[in-house]
Each structure stands twice: as C-alpha cells, then as structure tokens.
Design an enzyme around this catalytic site. Structure first.
Site, short mmCIF file in Angstrom:
data_model
loop_
_atom_site.label_atom_id
_atom_site.label_comp_id
_atom_site.label_asym_id
_atom_site.label_seq_id
_atom_site.Cartn_x
_atom_site.Cartn_y
_atom_site.Cartn_z
N LYS A 16 47.00 48.67 9.82
CA LYS A 16 48.25 48.73 9.76
C LYS A 16 48.66 48.40 8.03
CE LYS A 16 48.71 46.59 14.07
NZ LYS A 16 48.81 45.31 14.90
N TYR A 56 55.01 52.36 20.13
CA TYR A 56 54.91 51.37 21.10
C TYR A 56 55.52 51.41 22.38
CZ TYR A 56 52.12 48.46 17.58
OH TYR A 56 50.92 48.16 16.76
N ASN A 158 47.64 41.52 12.13
CA ASN A 158 46.05 41.67 12.67
C ASN A 158 45.47 42.75 12.13
OD1 ASN A 158 47.25 43.32 14.26
ND2 ASN A 158 46.88 42.14 16.15
N HIS A 161 45.48 48.44 14.57
CA HIS A 161 45.81 48.91 16.02
C HIS A 161 44.60 49.62 16.22
CE1 HIS A 161 47.37 50.44 19.52
NE2 HIS A 161 46.90 51.65 19.52
N GLU A 172 48.30 58.32 22.88
CA GLU A 172 48.53 57.65 21.37
C GLU A 172 48.38 58.77 20.48
OE1 GLU A 172 48.17 52.86 22.10
OE2 GLU A 172 46.76 53.94 20.65
P1 GDP Z 1 46.37 44.91 20.53
O1 GDP Z 1 46.40 45.94 21.61
O2 GDP Z 1 45.41 43.95 20.46
O3 GDP Z 1 47.08 45.25 19.16
O4 GDP Z 1 47.66 44.00 21.17
P2 GDP Z 1 49.26 44.28 21.89
O5 GDP Z 1 49.10 45.96 22.28
O6 GDP Z 1 49.24 43.34 22.94
O7 GDP Z 1 50.08 44.00 20.83
C1 GDP Z 1 50.47 44.76 19.78
C2 GDP Z 1 50.78 43.97 18.41
O8 GDP Z 1 52.05 43.26 18.64
C3 GDP Z 1 49.69 43.24 18.04
O9 GDP Z 1 48.70 43.76 17.38
C4 GDP Z 1 50.32 42.02 17.37
O10 GDP Z 1 50.62 42.77 15.92
C5 GDP Z 1 51.82 42.05 17.85
N1 GDP Z 1 51.80 41.04 18.82
C6 GDP Z 1 51.32 40.98 20.13
N2 GDP Z 1 51.56 39.67 20.65
C7 GDP Z 1 52.39 39.19 19.82
C8 GDP Z 1 53.07 37.88 19.87
O11 GDP Z 1 53.03 36.98 20.82
N3 GDP Z 1 53.94 37.34 19.02
C9 GDP Z 1 54.04 38.31 17.93
N4 GDP Z 1 54.72 37.79 16.74
N5 GDP Z 1 53.46 39.34 17.72
C10 GDP Z 1 52.62 39.67 18.59
#
Ligand code: GDP
Length: 203
Positions: A16, A56, A158, A161, A172
């Site tokens: 990212k 997304y 973080n 992805h 994806e």
């Molecule tokens: P991943 O598959 O581990 O990347 O996680 P997810 O698909 O659940 O979420 C996608 C991305 O959204 C994450 O990598 C974070 O950058 C962001 N994100 C997820 N949960 C949260 C949250 O509760 N708050 C905020 N601000 N960002 C979040």
C-alpha cells in the site's frame, strides 16, 4: 515434477502507499520470496478511486467480516467501538480506504505456490498492527491501531493488502492483472519444495 501442478495456489498482494513511502517494497518481497513462494506478476501503479472501490467491493461478505473483526478488536481491548453495527463501521472504513489506496503509488503482485494465501497472511500478520505479532511484516514495521485510525477518520496504515481466501484471490487478481501479465515458469527451488521422489539431486 510429480505433485507440482496440484499444489499451486495464487494470491494477490498490494504494497500500500505507506509501504512504498516507508521504502519497504524490497523487504516485503524478500520475506515472501525466501519462504519459497514464487513471484509471477508485478506492477507499480497509482490506483484511481474507481479501481480502489472495485477492489474493496468484490467480496459480498467483506463489510460484515471487516466490521465484525474491528468491533471484536475494540472489545478485546476493553474499549467501546464507535458503533455496534458491523456494516455501518465497515462502510466508514471503505470510504477511508478509497482515499488511502489512491493516495500514491502501490506495488501489486501475484505470488504462487503451495498454500500461498495462508502463508502470505501468516507472514503479513493480522490486520491491526498494534496486535500483529513480532516477526510478521505488520508487527515489525508499523505501529498503527484501529483507535488511532478511527479517531483521525483514516484507514489503518498496515503496509500490505493480502487476499484473505482463495476465492477472494481469484476475484481480486483479475482486477489488477491481465492473464498475459501473469507468467508461467518454474523455479529451481521448486524441485525440493514439491517433488515427491527427490530423484534429481544425486548424480
Ligand atoms: P485485511 O484483509 O487484513 O487487510 O483486513 P480487512 O479486509 O478487514 O480490511 C481492509 C483494510 O481496511 C485493512 O487492511 C485496514 O487498512 C482497514 N481497516 C480495517 N478495519 C479497520 C477499522 O476498524 N478502522 C479503520 N480505520 N481501518 C480499518
């Protein structure tokens, strides 16, 4: 090579904008490469908001999963989540993700190999850097948390992805790569990783 073909799985990884700006592209590639997975596609792009939105929106379960995961993480720390509705929480997250992903260059990659999805998720670490364990990319290289990100109304930074499941990866990968951008080739190391007989080692 006996066993090779049926053990191949592909997964999408995106370094990212924060990972690119922190000069972590090489470190991320090194970690995935040295575990035995094979890089089969790579490109650097500045995603449009439209591309980020497509990315997304491919998993119909995404909002429920993401919102639930986030609410559980707040509660596990004894904190009150901003809402108890996972869909509402995830929709807020999705909006911030569009700004984040389209804010600068990213590096998109396809990694291939046995258990590629699970192995990449393990090396990457859990979503929230505050709880990702040391030794993982998110645990070692960043410090963010849901509470910090939510109070600033931004995405959790973080670094990476990585597709969560094989089905997610299959949805994806075509959003980022054409078929002809994904290369078919063998690595010498695959002999020791996959060949059932190891009959090519001794002369
Ligand atoms: P991943 O598959 O581990 O990347 O996680 P997810 O698909 O659940 O979420 C996608 C991305 O959204 C994450 O990598 C974070 O950058 C962001 N994100 C997820 N949960 C949260 C949250 O509760 N708050 C905020 N601000 N960002 C979040």
């Amino acid at each position: 090579m006996q066993n090779y073909d049926k053990k191949q799985e592909r997964t999408l990884v995106i370094v990212k904008p924060d990972g690119v700006q922190r000069s972590l592209i090489g470190e991320v590639i090194k970690r995935y490469e040295q575990c035995g997975l094979k890089l089969v596609a790579l490109k650097m792009v500045i995603p449009s908001r439209d591309q980020a939105l497509k990315h997304y929106s491919v998993d119909p379960e995404w909002a429920l999963k993401t919102g639930t995961k986030s609410i559980e993480a707040w509660k596990a720390k004894g904190l009150t989540p901003p809402t108890n509705d996972p869909i509402e929480l995830a929709e807020g997250v999705r909006k911030t993700l569009l700004d984040f992903l389209s804010s600068g260059p990213v590096v998109a990659m396809v990694w291939q190999g046995m258990h590629a999805v699970g192995v990449i998720r393990k090396i990457t670490g859990s979503t929230e850097p505050l709880s990702s364990v040391p030794g993982t990319i998110r645990g070692d290289y960043t410090i963010d948390s849901y509470s910090a990100a939510d109070s600033d109304k931004r995405s959790v930074r973080n670094i990476i992805h990585a597709s969560g499941t094989v089905a997610e990866a299959n949805n994806e990968i075509p959003l980022w790569f054409n078929k002809n951008e994904i290369l078919n080739y063998r690595l010498v190391a695959e002999e020791i990783l996959y060949d059932a007989n190891l009959d090519g080692i001794l002369e």
